[in-house]
Write a protein that holds these residues in place. Sequence first.
Motif, PDB file in Angstrom:
ATOM      1  N   TYR A   1      -8.400   3.551   3.261  1.00  0.00           N
ATOM      2  CA  TYR A   1      -7.486   3.099   4.311  1.00  0.00           C
ATOM      3  C   TYR A   1      -7.964   3.668   5.642  1.00  0.00           C
ATOM      4  O   TYR A   1      -8.127   4.885   5.793  1.00  0.00           O
TER       5      TYR A   1
ATOM      6  N   ASP B   1       0.843  -1.205   0.000  1.00  0.00           N
ATOM      7  CA  ASP B   1       0.000   0.000   0.000  1.00  0.00           C
ATOM      8  C   ASP B   1       0.868   1.241   0.000  1.00  0.00           C
ATOM      9  O   ASP B   1       2.018   1.219   0.465  1.00  0.00           O
TER      10      ASP B   1
ATOM     11  N   LYS C   1      -8.988  -8.546   0.272  1.00  0.00           N
ATOM     12  CA  LYS C   1      -9.133  -7.094   0.395  1.00  0.00           C
ATOM     13  C   LYS C   1     -10.213  -6.570  -0.548  1.00  0.00           C
ATOM     14  O   LYS C   1     -10.381  -7.073  -1.659  1.00  0.00           O
TER      15      LYS C   1
ATOM     16  N   ARG D   1      -5.021   3.574  -4.983  1.00  0.00           N
ATOM     17  CA  ARG D   1      -3.730   3.640  -4.287  1.00  0.00           C
ATOM     18  C   ARG D   1      -2.728   2.682  -4.925  1.00  0.00           C
ATOM     19  O   ARG D   1      -1.540   2.988  -5.045  1.00  0.00           O
ATOM     20  N   HIS D   2      -3.219   1.509  -5.323  1.00  0.00           N
ATOM     21  CA  HIS D   2      -2.312   0.528  -5.925  1.00  0.00           C
ATOM     22  C   HIS D   2      -1.807   1.027  -7.291  1.00  0.00           C
ATOM     23  O   HIS D   2      -0.641   0.796  -7.654  1.00  0.00           O
TER      24      HIS D   2
ATOM     25  N   THR E   1      -5.028   8.247   1.765  1.00  0.00           N
ATOM     26  CA  THR E   1      -5.873   7.347   2.561  1.00  0.00           C
ATOM     27  C   THR E   1      -7.348   7.429   2.184  1.00  0.00           C
ATOM     28  O   THR E   1      -8.096   6.464   2.362  1.00  0.00           O
TER      29      THR E   1
ATOM     30  N   LEU F   1      -8.483   1.493  -2.485  1.00  0.00           N
ATOM     31  CA  LEU F   1      -7.303   0.639  -2.579  1.00  0.00           C
ATOM     32  C   LEU F   1      -6.862   0.474  -4.028  1.00  0.00           C
ATOM     33  O   LEU F   1      -5.666   0.457  -4.329  1.00  0.00           O
TER      34      LEU F   1
END
Length: 996
Positions: free
Chosen positions: A511, A441, A505, A458-459, A451, A455
């Motif tokens: 996050y 992360d 996930k 973010r990836h 945050t 996800l």
Amino acid sequence: MGDDASTKGNVPISDDAAREDEMQYGSVGMSKEELDDKYPNRPRNHSKTLAFSDLYRDLFNPLNENKKQPSGGPARKKGPHGATKLSPHEQRRNIIERFITRWRKEVGNDFYPALRLILPDKDRDRGVYGLKENAIGKLLVKLIKIDKNSEDGYNLLHWKLPGQTAASRLAGDFAGRCFEVISKRPMRTEPGHMTIAEVNEQLDKLAASAGEAENLRVFEIFYNRMNAEELMWLIRIILKQMKVGATERTLLDLWHPDGEALFNVSSSLRRVCWELYDPEVRLEQEESGVTLMQCFQPQLAQFQVSASFQRMTELLRPTEDDPEYWIEEKLDGERMQMHMVNDPNHPGGRRFCFWSRKAKEYTYLYGDGLQDEKSSLTRHLKNAFAPGVRNLILDGEMVEWDMDVDKIVPFGTLKTAALSEQNNPSSSDSAGRRPLFRVFDILYLNDKQLTQYTLRDRHNALEKAVKPVHRRLEIHNHTVATGPDAIEPLLREVVANASEGLVLKNPRSMYRLNSRNDDWLKVKPEYMDEFGESLDCVVIGGYYGSGRRGGMLSSFLCGLRVSQNHIQAGANPEKCFSFFKVGGGFKAEDYAEIRHRTEAKWIEWDPKNPPSEYIELGGGEARQFERPDVWIRPRDSVVVSVKAASVGPSDQFARGFTLRFPRFRRLRLDRTWDTALSVEEFQHLRQKIDEESKEKAMTTENRKKRSVKRVKRELVIAGEDSSAPAEFEGPKSKVFDGLEFCVMSESLKPFKKTKMQLEAIIKENGGTISQRAEPGTNMLLIADKKVVKVASLMKGGGVDIIRPRWIRDCLEQAGGGFPLPFEEVHLFHATDELKAAAEENSDPYGDSYARDVSVEELREILADMPKFESTEEFSKGQFLEELEERGRGLNDMRGMIFQRCVVYMKEADEKDGRLLRKLTNYVRYAGGMCVDDMENEDITHVVIVGEDAMQIGDAADSIRRELSTRHRMPRLVSGKWIEDSWKERTLVDEEQYAVL
């Protein structure tokens, strides 16, 4: 304060407060100028801090008493006069709020001096003391000038052992034992006047101490200025073992509404106190996020103990438009966060910081820059970031990678490998072990928090910002899935590779700091341990490994021997059917032993000419599923013991089923191939397990049916119609078989039953009922009240009348297997002959020889016993010798079953304190020892106490890491092992209670 006071703005500050404020400069490692520059608006107290004695009297002691209250039941109850009684949780909050309010009023807004003593394990500004119980005990022995061979000296230095005096009840409570010893020879009996600021000043000196002489000087100051109770709490602060029943979440929330949020992103009590001193001033949105070079509390993975794969995928909240979820391998390392900033003044132009999940800094180990020659990681990261990356925060797992076998090494020697890499900067880049940072992360990139992004987003940012460095810094792979069927094959693969498990996930999730929620779910094979049996099977095939294990057998095909029916039909007695493939759980010595015993006996598998006489695979000769690289005749092979989660259908194996998640346990060198599990034996075992599962599933339904019948029967009884017959369900036992009863009255509490209920119970357990009393015969007359019929019989004399509790005792003892002899407590009215006989069935104090007494009954017996003291000193050695002379082994006595056990108890949940106390009492009563220090090398068992399987799993993970470096590992078991051992009066096998 007048002329003697200095000022800060319009707030007068006393000279004492100003001096105490100066004490904090060294404590936080800054000069006055640096402190004022970094925190120009930090609060200053207008008066000196409260006395340390106020802290324990107004906060620690009340919280400790509150912790002893049961936490269950409604939140509020009505008191005796109608007033609302607060729940323990509300009382706890009130205690803390009162102390904080007093501090603000009498001291000021700088709560940091107090908070770092209240939460010493969260204080990152003060260095470590380097003092454990044994070292403090030696200091106190020298300071108080106690003979170490005296009773008090011995109790202090051997605090884990039970003593022969009152100190025995404090065995394992080091601070409590210090209190017992110091209270006999205190310098003060009344609480001292040492302030909280002065205590912090001395603790700073203790943390900076260079040796025993300096430690002794600091403890001498404490001893001279504190009474025994103050010193007890001080020692708990030094050991960071407060356990007062209040978490940091509650304390921080009551100090400021945003206190927990700031602590989650900073892990700093100082920032919480100095930036959030006014409850009316709230944290800005941008201030509640992660910050560069400031440790945060990471998001954690949740797990569902009994959830199916289908349920787990549902918890990840898939949608029709976006049904995806991600599956990652759960790594066996240490959770780590890496912060990086461009810094032209730093060698190499970049500066790094590393922190663990528990906010411990590891920059010294992994490096602070690209040119840090002592770093074990950062000096290899010159090309790890894309052009244009100015700063970032990465979240991941630091693992130890073995380049020789090209795989992860199980957690336990990571720091050793990092130190080795530090000390050998010129070592080969293709050999040996090294730390590898697997990133999953990214939370911050180029001055922007991430945050609040999903996800998936973010990836994407992570892949653009980080350029992997082979076996130094890599992006952790994930598998995209859309249904529950994807989980099992991957879980099977990680088990075969001896990995930890999986993490599921939700790619649509943000996050969440310091949170354990359903957006991240961890799955371990151990959580699904349904099968539970260890199976002994013969190895029939082998598969070659890769990397360092290339050319070596790393996993094996195991089979079931042919059944007798097949042999009678003409099958080769040596034939085996493929059953499962196992590769996880083997140690180097296991591989070596197998190699030694099977060398030169392996035969290369020829698909065109399979060894069908000896081995049958799934799919037959045509398809040959799970075909091994080499095979071995069963008579030349070895037997292995494996454990699996369950049995499942599979056409990949010969009989259409296989083990799910098999794991090697040990070699069975004591067994020959022809004693290994056969198809017939396994089918019997499987049938037995299926039946047990059905019985468990039916238990609830049966209970419901019995409950309905019982309600029906009691509805008849409730009508008070004495002519209505009691419903008879059929015999439950034969305890009263051949006995005739006449029930003449109802029974009273605690075994309160109506006359008709008693008659129904007697009939259900084999007895017969008569409505006409016949004294002088073998009929048992039952009564608990002096009704007219009973009084008439008593007046006539020569009659025995038994209380209904005898019926209850007969049924409760050993499940109602036999009628008990009468005791005095069973007699309502009896002849002298029966009274004399009854007296012989219990000891002089009323304790039964034939049955187990209840806790309440035991209390009554003990309360009525005369008190006396023996003048003879008890000799344990002599006592044990006498037992052996009389032919009684120690294992025959419940009081000795834990005699060789040294137990460390770990609470999985603060709510389980009552259960922990009960289990601790069991161990100590039965000859064992409970210790509070897990560093004790004598520990034989670590017991996880709790009811919640999720919290037990977390506690076990934490304990396992702490124990991983030990030469001799204690057994890690659940609290039920102690309960069942106590119940069975012997040490039961720990295997089925192991917390995996």
